[in-house]
Design an enzyme around this catalytic site. Structure first.
Site, PDB file in Angstrom:
ATOM      1  N   PHE A 148      42.125  34.267  38.222  1.00 17.97           N
ATOM      2  CA  PHE A 148      42.531  33.631  36.974  1.00 17.97           C
ATOM      3  C   PHE A 148      41.469  32.680  36.415  1.00 17.97           C
ATOM      4  CE2 PHE A 148      47.418  34.266  37.468  1.00 17.97           C
ATOM      5  CZ  PHE A 148      47.272  35.578  37.071  1.00 17.97           C
ATOM      6  N   ASN A 175      37.045  32.342  44.043  1.00 18.61           N
ATOM      7  CA  ASN A 175      35.712  32.320  43.432  1.00 18.61           C
ATOM      8  C   ASN A 175      35.757  31.768  42.006  1.00 18.61           C
ATOM      9  OD1 ASN A 175      37.153  34.677  42.874  1.00 18.61           O
ATOM     10  ND2 ASN A 175      35.321  35.899  42.507  1.00 18.61           N
ATOM     11  N   HIS A 198      41.146  46.314  48.203  1.00 15.63           N
ATOM     12  CA  HIS A 198      40.659  47.342  47.261  1.00 15.63           C
ATOM     13  C   HIS A 198      39.823  48.449  47.926  1.00 15.63           C
ATOM     14  CE1 HIS A 198      37.487  44.396  47.461  1.00 15.63           C
ATOM     15  NE2 HIS A 198      37.874  43.692  46.434  1.00 15.63           N
ATOM     16  N   ASP A 222      43.770  43.393  41.406  1.00 19.79           N
ATOM     17  CA  ASP A 222      42.407  42.858  41.324  1.00 19.79           C
ATOM     18  C   ASP A 222      42.083  42.483  39.873  1.00 19.79           C
ATOM     19  OD1 ASP A 222      39.964  41.912  42.090  1.00 19.79           O
ATOM     20  OD2 ASP A 222      39.046  43.861  42.471  1.00 19.79           O
ATOM     21  N   HIS A 227      36.843  39.642  32.097  1.00 19.67           N
ATOM     22  CA  HIS A 227      35.674  39.093  31.418  1.00 19.67           C
ATOM     23  C   HIS A 227      35.863  39.340  29.928  1.00 19.67           C
ATOM     24  CE1 HIS A 227      33.522  38.749  35.260  1.00 19.67           C
ATOM     25  NE2 HIS A 227      33.987  39.962  35.539  1.00 19.67           N
TER      26      HIS A 227
END
Length: 445
Positions: free
Chosen positions: A64, A95, A234, A305, A309
């Site tokens: 997020f 991250n 994933h 996932d 962007h």
């Protein structure tokens, strides 16, 4: 006469016994009655006629971007997208900027979520060289989803690529560790492939199945040696699924709707960098293997996932274009569409989206429709035909790689602990999200 805060009437409810035509009574945010409640009084009634009532969908892998990268996503918009897609709880990755490495950053995210999150939430703490000695305590903190390890391609010190440090991380704690498994040495050695190609079609060539398999084999070996369970995120390749099927005693397995729905090279020719993510979307035979792994039980959970962007960032020339795409809002519609196409059963869908997360992470009170459990409910119309569009997307980035795709099956309402937060594609009520509870932190001390 019985009285409840809320009653869900008239739907087909997916209980631990399967689909049943029953009503649900909710008191204090928990399910307190299951049966015929036609005469019961309620502060609020949800008419589920013609709908299927599922345990609330839990998306255990989202990004997020808050704090630090709010121009592309934030907790408010990300959880709105989750609620619109029928998701009642999310686990968010570390991250961000700053990285989530200590209790200070963890508590900051929890504080930012109060009054702004439309669904329940938990946050991963990242493993790094400077904090591995803190992980045993951090993983037990309230609101912590666990420890996340990046073996390849991450932000700053979150990259943990050497076996010596990985072993230290795995020795520090007991909860299942979530892992992004790509071999960083191989990625560096092969980066010239991406640069020379200059097109995202090279992405699955650069980030090859061998690169993923090598890292997956390493983390399973290290996890077994440390006596520590791992959750490999994933998974994209046939080779990894074959290996993981032989190591289920130590490893649980996630795959994503992106890898189950798109295939190379077609997706890269059609979407360019909008289909670019790590690990990459691979060729059809790999996708076929992922579906086989769902059928035979190798896969434990499906995550989105969600890693948005902006379109402007995505339009940079490859390979400087960033990897990742939104997905929390489209997870359930795509999965319902696959179910209607005969690729999995409704029972398997529920297992992958609610029961699976409960098992893997030791979630308290979520993951099934039963008395005493949180009233997290996802109401779906199994036969509704809808078109996924950019306009429908609530994520701050405002786009989806599935724009224009027609699906069969659609989320109609989302209830978080008995609070209706979405109905008929509209968000309603307030942002009532609270931290997810885990058995590990409840038992602390």
């Amino acid at each position: 006469m019985a009285r409840y805060d809320l009653v869900v009437r008239g739907g087909e409810v997916f209980t631990p016994s399967g689909l049943e035509r029953v009503d649900l009574g909710v008191t204090g945010g928990k399910i307190t009655a299951i049966g015929d409640l036609a005469t019961a009084e309620a502060g609020e009634v949800v008419d589920a006629s013609g709908l299927t009532v599922l345990p609330g969908v839990i998306d255990t892998q989202v990004h997020f971007r808050e704090p630090g990268l709010e121009h592309k996503e934030d907790i408010h918009h990300g959880t709105r997208a989750a609620a619109k897609g029928g998701v009642t709880a999310i686990f968010e990755m570390p991250n961000t900027s700053p990285l989530t490495l200590t209790e200070v950053e963890l508590n900051d995210k929890l504080a930012r979520s109060k009054g702004r999150a439309w669904c329940d939430h938990a946050y991963f703490v990242g493993a790094a060289e400077e904090n591995f000695h803190l992980l045993e305590e951090l993983e037990l903190a309230p609101g912590c989803a666990g420890v996340k390890v990046f073996m390849g391609s991450s932000t700053g010190s979150l990259l943990v690529e050497k076996d010596e440090l990985l072993a230290k991380v795995l020795a520090a704690g007991r909860r299942r560790v979530a892992v992004h498994a790509e071999d960083e040495d191989m990625l560096r050695e092969r980066q010239h492939i991406a640069k020379e190609a200059g097109h995202p079609r090279a992405h699955p060539v650069w980030r090859s199945p061998e690169c993923a398999l090598k890292a997956t084999q390493r983390i399973v070996r290290l996890g077994r040696a440390a006596g520590r369970p791992v959750h490999v995120l994933h998974i994209t390749s046939a080779e990894e699924m074959e290996f993981l099927a032989e190591n289920k005693d130590v490893a649980t397995v996630e795959t994503t709707l992106n890898h189950l729905t798109m295939a190379a090279p077609e997706c890269y020719e059609r979407l360019g960098s909008l289909a670019q993510m790590n690990p990459p979307v691979r060729e059809q035979h790999h996708q076929d293997a992922l579906w086989r792994a769902i059928a035979d039980g190798t896969v434990d959970v499906i995550g989105s996932d969600h890693a948005p962007h902006t379109l402007e960032e995505k339009q940079r020339p490859y390979p400087s274009s960033p990897s990742g795409m939104p997905g929390v809002q489209t997870l359930l519609p795509l999965l319902l569409d696959h179910m209607n196409a005969g690729r999995l059963t409704l029972a398997r869908l529920v297992d992958l989206t609610s029961a699976g997360p409960h098992r893997i992470y030791g979630i308290a009170g979520k993951g099934r429709i039963a008395k005493g459990w949180d009233a997290d409910l996802t109401l779906v119309d199994l036969k509704a035909k809808r078109e996924i569009t950019n306009k429908w997307i609530a994520s701050k980035c405002g786009w989806t790689p599935f724009d224009g795709k027609t699906v069969t099956g659609w989320p109609i309402a989302t209830l978080v602990r008995g609070n209706v937060v979405m109905r008929d594609e509209e968000l309603v009520g307030e942002a009532v999200g609270e931290p997810v509870r885990f058995w590990s932190s409840l038992q602390k001390g």
